[in-house]
Design an enzyme around this catalytic site. Structure first.
Site, PDB file in Angstrom:
ATOM      1  N   THR A  61       0.823  -1.215   0.000  1.00  0.00           N
ATOM      2  CA  THR A  61       0.000   0.000   0.000  1.00  0.00           C
ATOM      3  C   THR A  61       0.856   1.263   0.000  1.00  0.00           C
ATOM      4  O   THR A  61       1.886   1.322   0.651  1.00  0.00           O
ATOM      5  CB  THR A  61      -0.903  -0.008   1.244  1.00  0.00           C
ATOM      6  OG1 THR A  61      -1.720  -1.171   1.186  1.00  0.00           O
ATOM      7  CG2 THR A  61      -1.780   1.219   1.326  1.00  0.00           C
ATOM      8  N   GLY A  66       2.609  -2.751   8.261  1.00  0.00           N
ATOM      9  CA  GLY A  66       2.774  -3.330   9.598  1.00  0.00           C
ATOM     10  C   GLY A  66       4.192  -3.838   9.814  1.00  0.00           C
ATOM     11  O   GLY A  66       4.753  -4.522   8.960  1.00  0.00           O
ATOM     12  N   GLU A 122      -7.970  -6.556   2.865  1.00  0.00           N
ATOM     13  CA  GLU A 122      -8.260  -7.717   1.998  1.00  0.00           C
ATOM     14  C   GLU A 122      -9.528  -7.489   1.182  1.00  0.00           C
ATOM     15  O   GLU A 122     -10.339  -8.389   0.980  1.00  0.00           O
ATOM     16  CB  GLU A 122      -8.391  -8.999   2.831  1.00  0.00           C
ATOM     17  CG  GLU A 122      -7.132  -9.417   3.575  1.00  0.00           C
ATOM     18  CD  GLU A 122      -5.940  -9.616   2.642  1.00  0.00           C
ATOM     19  OE1 GLU A 122      -6.151  -9.975   1.474  1.00  0.00           O
ATOM     20  OE2 GLU A 122      -4.798  -9.391   3.081  1.00  0.00           O
TER      21      GLU A 122
END
Lengths: 567, 567
Positions: free
Chosen positions: B141, B180, B426
């Site tokens: 992302t 993350g 997702e």
């Protein structure tokens, strides 16, 4: 791939406005609020060392309470210096998006004294409270008792020998719980307790109990007091608990406007006090929530609309910049009705304040309580609908911002968390929905049974206009559709649209009443509430409406709106 | 007023169970999970100085990351000592209700290497990752690009002179975002970048980029990296950003299982790789979410059911203790369907895993992709429904706990906040709903157009069974109702209930397809998704079902359930 700057995009979107935003601000918020807001913004901006909020998301619970306590201290000083009013202080909460430890001192403790203390008591407590010499809280809820106020366990027992009341928490579950301002700040609590005099229980009354020393702020003997710890939101307010071990206070501390006790333990309850007046207070508090919900949702939709104008994703032409996500129906569908609802809530709150004033005057001037019942039912429904709409509307705003909405910097997460209690306090929304639904159903049933509807409140007027023909199982009146239907008549004829909505309410209420009373289906209050809530939120049902004229209305005016707004 | 202790109340409620909870645990969770859970509980309990979570709600963001990093360190040591497996480490996350900085190292970095690295690359990166010598993250992302993967701006350009790739973030919006493990922990990033070789763009491929020194953990030259700051939840994970200023890495670092580049810049893409395989991975990830959602909702309903059993409010007899709030329909109505849904989700996840296995085997053994399309559509619908149900189900659990639910100590607030991203990641739930609705609609349209339905997947079977008679505008087959209807036949005849539900799906899909194709109403994807989502969540529509037999089914079996569950 091209890219478009935020400034350019926003300027372009703003140029599309067909009205002057400053005039709209004045129109929906009113000059008084706009002036207060400007005054407060000036105070806040001039003292960034105290009011700057840029580190707020990095603080833990203790840090947040401390930060806001510092701000409260400054606000109190400005009030003492007559530079700010109590209303200004509440406005700071709104501007800063953060409630502090004195919120309930101003919002509950002082108003309770205002309403329920005698003049002597006001001198002793209220003047000091106004001057911030004492900080108060309103201690009603107990660990084991929320909605059921009559079930409160804390006692205030009159001791004639010393002319005192003994305030006691006989059980763990009687511990006062969730009391805003009690955790850290309060020196005094207005305690709701079962009043016991000569072994007789007079019910729940407020009594002022000192809880912390005004010298060193230590808990007074017999008082166990502390902070509640971290919460989902609202963390700048020090919600706390207190347990009393036979704490004595002078008889004077019982608030005696609605009950008086003399030094012989004789009790007098003034005959001119109608207990229904307390309903009127609840109605007022709820009407405030409606207004606040409108204002707070407007913040969230502003964030979401700006973000979705600037955020771009996918596009047909790789040489051009991607499309703003606001241009996708999947986003408009969720966001645009919320924009409309903020205006609606603010409008409704003005309307409802006006109705409340009318109702209050009727009570005060003519002892006429006839409007209060409907007012109460409407306030329950409005509070439920507005707080649900705002809390879950903010959630929708967060969701359309995608991953970015998940960052605390979006502002949407703290807004959601801080406003969440509005669906619980002042009557849990599920309980309130039952009250409103039961009221509407009762008026519908009266109308079906052909018993005359005596009241002339707006709800009753709906059911008078659309009477139910029980043998034919349909609404008899059809005058709704008499005027000629063209786009122009509907746009210029507000009454017609109101009639359509009123027809819908009547139709749904009669349908439910028929199921219960004629078809003898078994319904409980929860199902009734759920049915009415769903039925009234759904689009108008075309099939049920019948003739061609209705079809026209539906096609032209209802369907295009409900497709997006699910009116 | 009497009072009943928590222990007595809970023991009494538990005695009402008609089954052994340990056997139920084994049945719904399986022996493997129960064993893992016991093993993990043992580890956690034996080292309270590391794994104790009792201070978690008092920490700010930094404190939370630090605490969980300490736990991650211990877990890594136990893995190095072969006392724990990677799966065990994931189970700790579940037991502790907290994800830490290594979550994506295990959950995304290692699996990506597993799937997309060559054996040589596995040796260089995966072995070190398994041994925690390097810590990785998965950087896909970007600040400006989420759903639109093809729109990613980060580039990896081959430099033949030095046989390197130059990784670059050409714009602010190309900054990798929300990654993350990147904020604090990661030494390496698996970066998804536009692969450019000899001025040709080959699309997005993963490349391993070292970002922090394995000696002093300082960012490497050209790498701007940092933490995202506080979030709504998931605060133990150090989501972060990274921006590359022409960072060079060896050609070797491009993961070369699905693409190879030699030192002359020649590119080979193996011919036996079907791009549809990536769909299969997405399906698998979503099926995991379904299982996790079931497990997490079960925690929340356990808290809420226990609390509402113990919490008492109101009662008819002032000499008796008040009624448990769980005894009120207003609470049962909201809570009991959620209890049912946790079982349902766990059951569905087992079923879906099995179907996924079947689909995967067909692909691997026979290169047969015929089941994948439906599998993909079902996985989208399941992921959307389960994550919505769990996130907002937890919200309902919080709400039925009233004020107490608002305290962080209820556990429900962090659960809600930590699981919230499941409705976004997702595939955003609104996008996924469109995918599923579009698929169902397409199968329905094929059936209406009398084009033969070639596929034999479960969705197609529904529309084969209930064909649509276009001239008559109704479903032609009526075999559903052939068996005799008694309470016994339905209870013992699962197929009948499945038929009823299948009939409902077909009916709603045909209704929508008729609106669009026959009545030529204008619908966009969002409206289609919304219609199908609402239609399938609403109770079966009695009026539409017709004859007396259906009425009987409805009265006896559907209505009593839907009244509470809104099937």
């Amino acid at each position: 791939m091209g890219s478009v700057s935020t400034q350019v995009t926003l300027a372009k979107e703003r140029d599309n406005a067909t009205f002057d935003p400053n005039l709209m601000d004045l129109f929906i918020n009113g000059e008084a609020w706009v002036n207060t807001r400007n005054k407060i913004l000036d105070v806040v901006r001039k003292q960034p060392e105290i009011f700057d909020m840029s580190d707020i998301y990095f603080l833990n619970r203790e840090g947040e309470v401390e930060k806001l306590l510092k701000q409260e201290k400054r606000v109190a000083e400005l009030i003492q210096q007559k530079k700010l009013t109590d209303d200004d202080a509440m406005a700071i909460t709104y501007i800063q998006d953060a409630s502090g430890p004195y919120r309930l001192h101003r919002g509950m403790f002082m108003p309770t004294l205002e309403r329920q203390a005698t003049d002597e008591q006001k001198k002793a407590f209220l003047e000091k409270a106004r001057n911030y010499e004492i900080i108060g809280c309103y201690a009603q809820t107990e660990m084991g008792h929320g909605s059921n106020v009559r079930g409160l366990e804390t006692t205030a027992t009159y001791i004639q020998e010393t002319d005192e009341f003994e305030v006691d928490s006989p059980t763990l579950t009687s511990t006062k719980w969730w009391i805003g301002g009690l955790g850290v700040a309060a020196t005094h609590a207005c305690v709701m307790a079962q009043l016991i005099i000569k072994n007789k229980n007079y019910g729940v009354y407020p009594i002022v109990v000192p809880i912390r020393s005004t010298v060193d702020h230590k808990p007074l003997p017999g008082v166990s007091v502390g902070d509640h710890g971290p919460k989902m939101g609202f963390n700048g307010v020090d919600n706390g608990f207190v347990n009393f071990d036979k704490v004595r206070v002078p008889r004077f501390n019982l608030l005696q406007r609605y009950i008086t006790v003399d030094n012989q333990g004789n009790v007098t309850i003034p005959s001119d006090v109608d207990p229904r007046v307390t309903y009127s207070t609840m109605v007022y508090v709820r009407s405030n929530i409606v207004n606040i919900m409108g204002k707070e949702l407007s913040k969230a939709v502003t964030i979401a609309v700006r973000y979705t104008s600037v955020r771009r994703q996918f596009g047909d032409d790789p040489n051009k910049s991607e499309n703003p996500v606001l241009d996708y129906p999947i986003v408009q569908y969720r966001l645009i009705p919320l924009v409309a609802k903020t205006y609606m809530m603010l409008g409704m709150s003005h309307e409802f304040y006006a109705n409340y004033e009318r109702c209050r005057m009727a009570i005060e001037k003519n002892n006429d309580f006839s409007l209060l019942k409907e007012m109460h039912a409407v306030s329950c429904g409005l509070k439920k609908w507005c707080s649900d709409t705002t809390v879950y509307g903010i959630d929708t705003c967060r969701h359309v911002c995608g991953g970015h909405g998940f960052s605390l910097f979006s502002g949407l997460n703290t807004a959601f968390a801080n406003l969440y209690p509005n669906i619980i306090w002042e009557g849990d929304n599920f309980v309130l929905a039952q009250q409103t639904a039961r009221y509407i159903l009762k008026v519908a049933e009266n109308s079906m049974n052909s018993s005359p509807i005596e009241s002339d409140d707006p709800t009753s007027q709906i059911f008078k206009k659309f009477k139910y023909d029980l043998p034919k199982r349909k609404i008899s009146n059809n005058k709704l559709w008499n005027s000629e239907i063209t786009p122009q008549t509907v746009v210029s004829n507000e009454q017609l649209l109101l009639n359509i909505l009123a027809y819908k309410v009547a139709h749904q209420a009669y349908t439910l009443a028929t199921k219960i009373n004629v078809d003898k289906q078994s319904w409980n209050d929860s199902l009734v509430a759920d049915y009415m809530t769903r039925a009234l939120s759904e689009p108008l049902n075309r099939e049920k409406m019948g003739d061609e004229l209705r079809e026209q209305i539906f096609k032209r005016y209802i369907e295009p709106v409900t497709k997006y707004a699910k009116l």
